[in-house]
Design a protein around this motif. Structure first.
Motif, PDB file in Angstrom:
ATOM      1  N   SER B  88     -42.005 -33.305  27.316  1.00 18.53           N
ATOM      2  CA  SER B  88     -42.872 -32.148  27.116  1.00 18.53           C
ATOM      3  C   SER B  88     -43.720 -32.279  25.852  1.00 18.53           C
ATOM      4  CB  SER B  88     -42.044 -30.865  27.072  1.00 18.53           C
ATOM      5  OG  SER B  88     -40.875 -31.058  26.327  1.00 18.53           O
ATOM      6  N   CYS B  89     -43.267 -33.077  24.893  1.00 22.03           N
ATOM      7  CA  CYS B  89     -44.061 -33.219  23.670  1.00 22.03           C
ATOM      8  C   CYS B  89     -45.311 -34.049  23.930  1.00 22.03           C
ATOM      9  CB  CYS B  89     -43.227 -33.836  22.548  1.00 22.03           C
ATOM     10  SG  CYS B  89     -42.333 -35.303  23.032  1.00 22.03           S
ATOM     11  N   VAL B  90     -45.267 -34.909  24.949  1.00 20.86           N
ATOM     12  CA  VAL B  90     -46.450 -35.716  25.273  1.00 20.86           C
ATOM     13  C   VAL B  90     -47.493 -34.860  25.977  1.00 20.86           C
ATOM     14  CG1 VAL B  90     -47.291 -37.752  26.516  1.00 20.86           C
ATOM     15  CG2 VAL B  90     -45.032 -37.798  25.467  1.00 20.86           C
ATOM     16  N   LEU B  91     -47.033 -33.988  26.887  1.00 24.51           N
ATOM     17  CA  LEU B  91     -47.943 -33.133  27.649  1.00 24.51           C
ATOM     18  C   LEU B  91     -47.764 -31.687  27.207  1.00 24.51           C
ATOM     19  CD1 LEU B  91     -47.577 -34.578  31.256  1.00 24.51           C
ATOM     20  CD2 LEU B  91     -49.360 -35.059  29.589  1.00 24.51           C
ATOM     21  N   SER B  92     -48.511 -31.299  26.199  1.00 23.44           N
ATOM     22  CA  SER B  92     -48.320 -29.957  25.648  1.00 23.44           C
ATOM     23  C   SER B  92     -48.807 -28.877  26.610  1.00 23.44           C
ATOM     24  CB  SER B  92     -49.045 -29.828  24.313  1.00 23.44           C
ATOM     25  OG  SER B  92     -50.410 -30.157  24.488  1.00 23.44           O
ATOM     26  N   THR B  93     -49.683 -29.245  27.566  1.00 29.83           N
ATOM     27  CA  THR B  93     -50.198 -28.241  28.496  1.00 29.83           C
ATOM     28  C   THR B  93     -49.212 -27.928  29.625  1.00 29.83           C
ATOM     29  OG1 THR B  93     -51.493 -30.074  29.371  1.00 29.83           O
ATOM     30  CG2 THR B  93     -52.678 -28.405  28.137  1.00 29.83           C
ATOM     31  N   ILE B  94     -48.140 -28.705  29.711  1.00 32.14           N
ATOM     32  CA  ILE B  94     -47.081 -28.403  30.687  1.00 32.14           C
ATOM     33  C   ILE B  94     -46.186 -27.338  30.073  1.00 32.14           C
ATOM     34  CG2 ILE B  94     -44.965 -29.291  31.758  1.00 32.14           C
ATOM     35  CD1 ILE B  94     -47.129 -30.404  33.318  1.00 32.14           C
ATOM     36  N   THR B  95     -46.233 -26.128  30.629  1.00 29.38           N
ATOM     37  CA  THR B  95     -45.489 -25.041  29.999  1.00 29.38           C
ATOM     38  C   THR B  95     -44.347 -24.528  30.873  1.00 29.38           C
ATOM     39  OG1 THR B  95     -47.063 -23.453  30.881  1.00 29.38           O
ATOM     40  CG2 THR B  95     -47.485 -24.266  28.671  1.00 29.38           C
ATOM     41  N   PHE B  96     -44.117 -25.178  32.005  1.00 31.96           N
ATOM     42  CA  PHE B  96     -43.018 -24.698  32.848  1.00 31.96           C
ATOM     43  C   PHE B  96     -41.807 -25.595  32.655  1.00 31.96           C
ATOM     44  CE2 PHE B  96     -43.367 -28.065  35.974  1.00 31.96           C
ATOM     45  CZ  PHE B  96     -44.689 -28.441  35.866  1.00 31.96           C
ATOM     46  N   ASP B  97     -40.636 -25.030  32.951  1.00 32.68           N
ATOM     47  CA  ASP B  97     -39.398 -25.774  32.773  1.00 32.68           C
ATOM     48  C   ASP B  97     -39.015 -26.475  34.055  1.00 32.68           C
ATOM     49  OD1 ASP B  97     -39.191 -25.060  30.204  1.00 32.68           O
ATOM     50  OD2 ASP B  97     -37.728 -23.457  30.515  1.00 32.68           O
ATOM     51  N   VAL B  98     -38.858 -27.764  33.971  1.00 33.01           N
ATOM     52  CA  VAL B  98     -38.445 -28.513  35.131  1.00 33.01           C
ATOM     53  C   VAL B  98     -37.086 -29.142  34.816  1.00 33.01           C
ATOM     54  CG1 VAL B  98     -39.531 -30.714  34.506  1.00 33.01           C
ATOM     55  CG2 VAL B  98     -39.372 -30.071  36.902  1.00 33.01           C
ATOM     56  N   TYR B 116     -44.100 -42.168  22.236  1.00 31.79           N
ATOM     57  CA  TYR B 116     -45.189 -42.112  23.218  1.00 31.79           C
ATOM     58  C   TYR B 116     -46.294 -41.173  22.745  1.00 31.79           C
ATOM     59  CZ  TYR B 116     -47.463 -42.804  27.656  1.00 31.79           C
ATOM     60  OH  TYR B 116     -48.374 -43.185  28.607  1.00 31.79           O
ATOM     61  N   GLU B 117     -45.880 -40.030  22.212  1.00 35.31           N
ATOM     62  CA  GLU B 117     -46.861 -39.048  21.750  1.00 35.31           C
ATOM     63  C   GLU B 117     -47.747 -39.642  20.655  1.00 35.31           C
ATOM     64  OE1 GLU B 117     -45.256 -35.851  19.543  1.00 35.31           O
ATOM     65  OE2 GLU B 117     -47.028 -34.589  19.738  1.00 35.31           O
ATOM     66  N   ASP B 118     -47.110 -40.319  19.723  1.00 35.02           N
ATOM     67  CA  ASP B 118     -47.845 -40.925  18.611  1.00 35.02           C
ATOM     68  C   ASP B 118     -48.867 -41.928  19.144  1.00 35.02           C
ATOM     69  OD1 ASP B 118     -48.401 -41.668  15.875  1.00 35.02           O
ATOM     70  OD2 ASP B 118     -47.315 -43.521  16.326  1.00 35.02           O
ATOM     71  N   LEU B 119     -48.450 -42.740  20.098  1.00 32.16           N
ATOM     72  CA  LEU B 119     -49.376 -43.713  20.675  1.00 32.16           C
ATOM     73  C   LEU B 119     -50.511 -43.011  21.419  1.00 32.16           C
ATOM     74  CD1 LEU B 119     -49.817 -46.827  21.169  1.00 32.16           C
ATOM     75  CD2 LEU B 119     -48.850 -46.401  23.445  1.00 32.16           C
TER      76      LEU B 119
END
Lengths: 225, 225
Positions: B88-98, B116-119
């Motif tokens: 979830s830290c890579v895709l901040s626009t994903i706001t639902f819980d899976v 991954y996020e840093d890259l």
């Protein structure tokens, strides 16, 4: 809409506008057009690449349509929002058909799908912006899905009515039961029965001429919890 | 898993691997680990950033979970697939819980979300790859949504059984009614009743000891149309 107005809208919408070359900017301006959609017009039906739609005024509704004509509203777009689902050529990984209608008289600005696609292939910022817009809509859709599949109708109807009143700033919801059912992905009979129940609880009154008038918002909020 | 094996898997999975700097490659190798999940383990529950999961062997199941414990399977991941919803830290626009469970004993390779996020913040290709993976899953989820909301149960069950037999290459489906219901986002009672109906039509036999045995695939296919 003259070029100055176009440029202003682009600057506001696309975070990468300032980084675009003058040539690319000119192409964007040339391949975009101002379009008026009358309330109730089907703008996109999943088949083609209608382009990237920027909403200036009015409201668009995105929905799924079954073979039997059943609709499920996914989300709505308001002034300032961008519709990327209508640009299937930009997002090749989107393989489902989504329908877009103008829910009100809407003034939109359509950027040709090819122009955007061409830019996105050369400019990572443009590609990332399109993908991020889609992924954030993914979250909206998941919310709808959870709402439809997990929640009971009373809760869903209460939330819908509260959302409507919050959006319009009025305690009266001027929608037919049929329309509400469509937005909720439910059946008219179910909505009518639930509204009758809400009325019997003193939460609202519902009539054909006056629409739905919320009387007890506190009670409605408790249902929405 | 030694570094050589790691590098091979990264090369196969990430289309941008060759363009990464030696420093970034070293960081990826350092911040990734081999993890074994026993069948039925909950790997991710929506709250945290578990990281980017690469499936080496086995199968993962992604699903939504309601407050009441109802599950809806969104899709499954098999060897070679990458799970980005768990980062979830890579895709901040994903706001639902899976939620992610291992459906079988699974050997996975987890790349730290921060690495991954840093890259992705520095390398557009890495960001685009993560977003495109998410958007293509969006299409999978929309398919499930349409299947659940628009299709009748007989059709859905027929499609499910045909998918299962196609996947396993066997005419016998070794799943309980409860499991099938979970996968279909339906209730066990509904699935049991429909299987009984299918049995009465001579399409299959269903028993606790032997599972579901398809007898008439042609008839099943007609139901799936």
């Amino acid at each position: 809409m003259d070029n100055k107005e176009k440029i202003e809208l682009f600057e506001k919408t696309f975070p990468f506008w300032d980084k675009m070359s003058e040539d690319d900017k000119a192409t964007f301006i040339r391949s975009s057009s101002n379009v008026y959609f009358k309330k109730g017009t089907n703008i996109h039906n999943g088949d083609n690449c209608t382009g990237v739609i920027l909403v200036k005024t009015g409201a668009l509704r995105l929905y799924l349509l079954s073979d039997e004509g059943k609709e499920i509203t996914l989300y709505r777009l308001f002034p300032g929002d961008m519709c990327i689902m209508s640009a299937s050529c930009v997002l090749s990984t989107i393989t489902f058909d989504v329908f877009v209608d103008s829910e009100e008289n809407s003034e939109c600005f359509v950027v040709g799908g090819c122009a955007y696609e061409d830019l996105a292939n050369r400019m990572p910022e443009a590609k990332i912006f399109a993908l991020e817009t889609a992924v954030s809509r993914f979250s909206d859709v998941m919310w709808v899905m959870q709402q439809i599949l997990f929640m009971s109708t009373d809760k869903r109807l209460a939330i819908f009515l509260l959302d409507e009143t919050a959006k319009t700033g009025s305690d009266t919801v001027k929608l037919t039961h049929e329309q509400i059912a469509k937005y909720m992905g439910s059946a008219r009979e179910v909505v009518s029965r639930m509204l009758k129940y809400f009325a019997s609880e003193g939460i609202l009154t519902s009539s054909r001429s006056e629409g739905i008038k919320i009387l007890d918002k506190k009670k409605l909020r408790q249902l929405a919890l």
